[in-house]
Design a protein around this motif. Sequence first.
Motif, short mmCIF file in Angstrom:
data_model
loop_
_atom_site.label_atom_id
_atom_site.label_comp_id
_atom_site.label_asym_id
_atom_site.label_seq_id
_atom_site.Cartn_x
_atom_site.Cartn_y
_atom_site.Cartn_z
N GLY A 52 70.62 16.61 -3.97
CA GLY A 52 70.03 17.46 -5.01
C GLY A 52 68.74 16.90 -5.57
N HIS A 53 68.07 16.04 -4.79
CA HIS A 53 66.88 15.39 -5.34
C HIS A 53 65.68 16.32 -5.43
CE1 HIS A 53 65.88 15.06 -1.09
NE2 HIS A 53 64.67 14.67 -1.41
N VAL A 54 65.74 17.46 -4.72
CA VAL A 54 64.71 18.50 -4.91
C VAL A 54 65.41 19.79 -5.29
CG1 VAL A 54 63.02 17.47 -3.36
CG2 VAL A 54 64.70 19.05 -2.44
N ALA A 55 64.79 20.58 -6.12
CA ALA A 55 65.40 21.80 -6.63
C ALA A 55 65.46 22.87 -5.54
CB ALA A 55 64.59 22.31 -7.82
N PRO A 56 66.37 23.85 -5.70
CA PRO A 56 66.50 24.90 -4.69
C PRO A 56 65.22 25.68 -4.44
CG PRO A 56 68.40 24.90 -6.15
CD PRO A 56 67.41 23.95 -6.73
N ASP A 57 64.37 25.83 -5.45
CA ASP A 57 63.13 26.60 -5.28
C ASP A 57 61.96 25.74 -4.83
OD1 ASP A 57 62.96 25.18 -7.60
OD2 ASP A 57 62.28 26.84 -8.86
N ASP A 58 62.21 24.47 -4.56
CA ASP A 58 61.16 23.57 -4.09
C ASP A 58 60.93 23.82 -2.60
OD1 ASP A 58 59.79 21.16 -3.06
OD2 ASP A 58 60.22 20.30 -5.05
N GLU A 59 59.68 23.93 -2.19
CA GLU A 59 59.37 24.22 -0.79
C GLU A 59 59.81 23.10 0.14
OE1 GLU A 59 54.73 22.62 -0.90
OE2 GLU A 59 55.16 24.77 -0.63
N ARG A 60 60.06 21.91 -0.39
CA ARG A 60 60.51 20.79 0.43
C ARG A 60 62.02 20.82 0.71
NH1 ARG A 60 58.96 15.97 -3.25
NH2 ARG A 60 59.77 17.52 -4.75
N MET A 119 72.46 12.77 -6.33
CA MET A 119 71.08 12.71 -6.83
C MET A 119 70.64 14.06 -7.40
SD MET A 119 69.35 10.46 -3.74
CE MET A 119 69.86 11.63 -2.48
N GLY A 120 71.54 14.75 -8.10
CA GLY A 120 71.20 16.08 -8.59
C GLY A 120 71.35 16.29 -10.08
N VAL A 121 71.48 15.21 -10.85
CA VAL A 121 71.73 15.38 -12.28
C VAL A 121 70.61 16.17 -12.97
CG1 VAL A 121 71.95 14.17 -14.49
CG2 VAL A 121 73.18 13.34 -12.48
N ASP A 122 69.37 15.81 -12.71
CA ASP A 122 68.27 16.48 -13.40
C ASP A 122 67.97 17.86 -12.83
OD1 ASP A 122 67.32 15.40 -11.03
OD2 ASP A 122 65.31 15.05 -11.82
N LYS A 123 68.57 18.21 -11.69
CA LYS A 123 68.32 19.53 -11.09
C LYS A 123 69.55 20.43 -11.17
CE LYS A 123 64.28 18.14 -9.31
NZ LYS A 123 64.37 16.69 -9.52
N ILE A 135 70.27 24.32 -9.81
CA ILE A 135 71.23 24.44 -8.72
C ILE A 135 72.34 25.42 -9.09
CG2 ILE A 135 73.03 23.20 -7.46
CD1 ILE A 135 71.16 20.75 -7.48
N ALA A 136 72.86 25.28 -10.31
CA ALA A 136 73.93 26.18 -10.77
C ALA A 136 73.44 27.62 -10.82
CB ALA A 136 74.42 25.73 -12.14
N GLU A 137 72.23 27.83 -11.32
CA GLU A 137 71.67 29.19 -11.38
C GLU A 137 71.54 29.79 -9.99
OE1 GLU A 137 67.97 28.76 -13.34
OE2 GLU A 137 68.84 28.40 -15.34
N THR A 138 71.11 28.99 -9.03
CA THR A 138 70.94 29.48 -7.66
C THR A 138 72.27 29.84 -7.03
OG1 THR A 138 68.95 28.13 -7.40
CG2 THR A 138 70.01 28.91 -5.39
N LEU A 139 73.27 29.00 -7.23
CA LEU A 139 74.58 29.27 -6.66
C LEU A 139 75.19 30.54 -7.25
CD1 LEU A 139 76.07 25.65 -6.52
CD2 LEU A 139 75.36 27.05 -4.57
N PRO A 177 73.23 7.03 -12.03
CA PRO A 177 73.77 7.77 -10.89
C PRO A 177 75.04 8.53 -11.27
CG PRO A 177 74.42 5.48 -10.73
CD PRO A 177 73.54 5.58 -11.95
N ALA A 178 75.12 9.74 -10.80
CA ALA A 178 76.31 10.56 -11.05
C ALA A 178 76.55 11.44 -9.84
CB ALA A 178 76.15 11.40 -12.30
N VAL A 179 77.80 11.61 -9.49
CA VAL A 179 78.20 12.49 -8.39
C VAL A 179 78.73 13.78 -9.01
CG1 VAL A 179 79.81 12.80 -6.46
CG2 VAL A 179 78.72 10.58 -6.85
#
Length: 411
Positions: free
Chosen positions: A311-319, A338-342, A346-350, A394-396
């Motif tokens: 989750g290190h890049v957001a769902p709307d990130d082109e990468r 690696m998705g805490v800040d995103k 991520i939740a909105e996209t799902l 770090p958080a899972v």
Amino acid sequence: MAAEHPAYPVGLRLTGRRTVVLGGGQVAQRRLPALIAAGADITLISPSATPSVEAMADAGELTWHRRTYADGDLAEAWYALIATSDPTANAAASAEAERHRVWCVRSDDADAATAWTPATGHSEGVTVAVLTTEAKGRDPRRTAAIRDAVVAGLRDGTLVAPHHRTRTPGVALVGGGPGDPDLITVRGRRLLAEADVVIADRLGPRDLLNELPPHVEVIDAAKIPYGRFMAQEAINNALIEHAKQGKSVVRLKGGDPFVFGRGMEEAQALAEAGIPCTVVPGISSSISVPGAAGIPVTHRGVAHEFTVVSGHVAPDDERSLVDWAALARLRGTLVILMGVDKIGRIAETLTAHGKPGDTPVALVQEGTTAAQRRVDATLATVAEAVRSHEVRPPAVIVIGEVAGMNPAPPA
């Protein structure tokens, strides 16, 4: 006659040499594998045998004569193991061994034997053999415990013997596990103890670094001067440079080197430089951290699959390389690293792609360490839960029905 002096320790080289085993029971079942491994030419004499011993005979690892002992069976033998249930046969065979000067072990009467079997163990080309020093009052459990302690120390690196022969320089990419120092693999810990240089990630098991000898150079990967290099390029170059100096280098990484650890990039760089590289897998935090918090990533009747996502890049990130729409349709468990800040996006996209907003979510911070804590939420509330509970990496993150389960019902 009972021995009045301690046994003289010696290693027998039995390859191709006649070895006779009398009795096909549990004692023979325990002792035969080591004799087979030693290359002994084994003759088993016993009217019956355990299924395991019979399988060894069927595989051609020994020759089995299905009868009781007879005088002359030890002729031309170098070594004999007497382990029948007949005391009279054991005594007769022991007397024959004495006459023919055949070293003989007796399972029923150690004092009447001319040899004892030590408690043995193996670690990286070293055989540890432990014998008590007195014939009377021998304590097999104590010798086994000493053997186990020595072998464990050699395997996990807590008992370190310096190498006096030249070691082959190279790099070991070691997965350190999720954080608890006890969760590194035995091989990883041993290589760490033998290293000249350790290049460590901040997410590696830091407590292990305190155990290293003073001469070991410990380098924080986050503090390597990058200069004109990208961070990963600088780390690759540090690994190569130290290895080329003839040093044994360990790249200590959190989790597993090949699970979002960029281990393959390092392995490729080392291969291009002609540096030998060993990969030591580690326990991935994607499975171990949820487990430590009481969350199974799969459970019968609940989740038949789990997917691990960065989750290190957001769902709307082109990468982003993740098909979030496809993940929203899956019924199993979603584990995000690696998705805490995103997590909000991520939740909105799902949910936008059909994942119910009441789907359970669990966030496990600093998993397996003394600072571990768990925060529970749903897809609809997880963004606010991260803010209000100040969840930090770090958080899972675990998304799915398993995140709402408890190991046991409340009392």
